[in-house]
Motif scaffolding. Structure first.
Motif, mmCIF file in Angstrom:
data_model
loop_
_atom_site.group_PDB
_atom_site.id
_atom_site.type_symbol
_atom_site.label_atom_id
_atom_site.label_comp_id
_atom_site.label_asym_id
_atom_site.label_seq_id
_atom_site.Cartn_x
_atom_site.Cartn_y
_atom_site.Cartn_z
ATOM 1 N N CYS A 143 0.824 -1.210 0.000
ATOM 2 C CA CYS A 143 0.000 0.000 0.000
ATOM 3 C C CYS A 143 0.858 1.260 0.000
ATOM 4 O O CYS A 143 0.495 2.260 -0.631
ATOM 5 C CB CYS A 143 -0.948 0.010 1.197
ATOM 6 S SG CYS A 143 -2.293 -1.176 1.061
ATOM 7 N N ASN A 144 1.988 1.229 0.687
ATOM 8 C CA ASN A 144 2.904 2.370 0.692
ATOM 9 C C ASN A 144 3.411 2.673 -0.714
ATOM 10 O O ASN A 144 3.642 3.835 -1.061
ATOM 11 C CB ASN A 144 4.106 2.105 1.600
ATOM 12 C CG ASN A 144 3.749 2.097 3.066
ATOM 13 O OD1 ASN A 144 2.765 2.677 3.501
ATOM 14 N ND2 ASN A 144 4.563 1.418 3.847
ATOM 15 N N LEU A 150 1.847 1.886 -3.623
ATOM 16 C CA LEU A 150 0.787 2.155 -4.596
ATOM 17 C C LEU A 150 0.366 3.617 -4.532
ATOM 18 O O LEU A 150 0.575 4.294 -3.527
ATOM 19 C CB LEU A 150 -0.425 1.270 -4.307
ATOM 20 C CG LEU A 150 -0.227 -0.234 -4.446
ATOM 21 C CD1 LEU A 150 -1.464 -0.970 -3.951
ATOM 22 C CD2 LEU A 150 0.083 -0.612 -5.895
ATOM 23 N N ALA A 153 -4.154 1.931 -3.413
ATOM 24 C CA ALA A 153 -4.053 1.508 -2.011
ATOM 25 C C ALA A 153 -5.441 1.381 -1.396
ATOM 26 O O ALA A 153 -5.711 0.433 -0.651
ATOM 27 C CB ALA A 153 -3.210 2.500 -1.218
ATOM 28 N N TYR A 203 -6.983 -1.921 0.239
ATOM 29 C CA TYR A 203 -7.377 -1.815 1.643
ATOM 30 C C TYR A 203 -8.828 -2.241 1.864
ATOM 31 O O TYR A 203 -9.146 -2.899 2.848
ATOM 32 C CB TYR A 203 -7.151 -0.381 2.116
ATOM 33 C CG TYR A 203 -7.257 -0.223 3.599
ATOM 34 C CD1 TYR A 203 -6.206 -0.588 4.428
ATOM 35 C CD2 TYR A 203 -8.415 0.278 4.183
ATOM 36 C CE1 TYR A 203 -6.296 -0.458 5.797
ATOM 37 C CE2 TYR A 203 -8.512 0.425 5.554
ATOM 38 C CZ TYR A 203 -7.454 0.051 6.340
ATOM 39 O OH TYR A 203 -7.553 0.176 7.700
ATOM 40 N N MET A 221 1.804 0.767 8.090
ATOM 41 C CA MET A 221 2.012 1.697 6.972
ATOM 42 C C MET A 221 2.859 2.897 7.380
ATOM 43 O O MET A 221 2.879 3.286 8.544
ATOM 44 C CB MET A 221 0.670 2.198 6.427
ATOM 45 C CG MET A 221 -0.110 1.170 5.654
ATOM 46 S SD MET A 221 -1.678 1.809 5.038
ATOM 47 C CE MET A 221 -1.093 2.886 3.715
ATOM 48 N N ALA A 228 1.574 7.757 4.015
ATOM 49 C CA ALA A 228 0.684 6.896 3.232
ATOM 50 C C ALA A 228 -0.580 6.580 4.028
ATOM 51 O O ALA A 228 -1.688 6.563 3.476
ATOM 52 C CB ALA A 228 1.406 5.610 2.838
ATOM 53 N N LEU A 254 -4.426 7.537 2.956
ATOM 54 C CA LEU A 254 -5.439 6.488 2.857
ATOM 55 C C LEU A 254 -6.635 6.810 3.742
ATOM 56 O O LEU A 254 -7.786 6.726 3.298
ATOM 57 C CB LEU A 254 -4.843 5.134 3.243
ATOM 58 C CG LEU A 254 -5.801 3.954 3.214
ATOM 59 C CD1 LEU A 254 -6.334 3.718 1.806
ATOM 60 C CD2 LEU A 254 -5.120 2.705 3.732
#
Length: 86
Positions: free
Chosen positions: A19-20, A22, A27, A31, A46, A50, A54
């Protein structure tokens, strides 16, 4: 469904790293596929920037559910420390 199955085999720290890397929209997609417990663990892992991006993108209700699970984790860990180290 295939992405969800792949994520199920990953450790939350690995999902957090993904996720970091993307962009925020990607992300968010990843998620939202996670159950609340895994999502809470991913948030912990995370990078701060980031994570903030998110959380800014997620619906308040989803954040509320994840934060509840996260708080339960914190309380359980706190209780275990008190019990263990008394």
């Amino acid at each position: 469904d295939q992405v969800k199955e792949l994520l199920a085999d990953l450790h939350p720290a690995d999902i957090a790293e993904l996720c970091n890397d993307l962009n925020p929209e990607e992300a968010k997609f990843v998620y939202r596929l996670l159950n609340n417990e895994t999502a809470a663990d991913v948030l912990v892992e995370m990078d701060e920037d980031a994570r903030k991006e998110l959380l800014d993108m997620l619906l308040l209700n989803q954040v509320f559910n994840v934060v509840n699970v996260f708080l339960v984790h914190l309380l359980v860990n706190y209780k275990l420390r008190i019990t263990t180290y008394g």
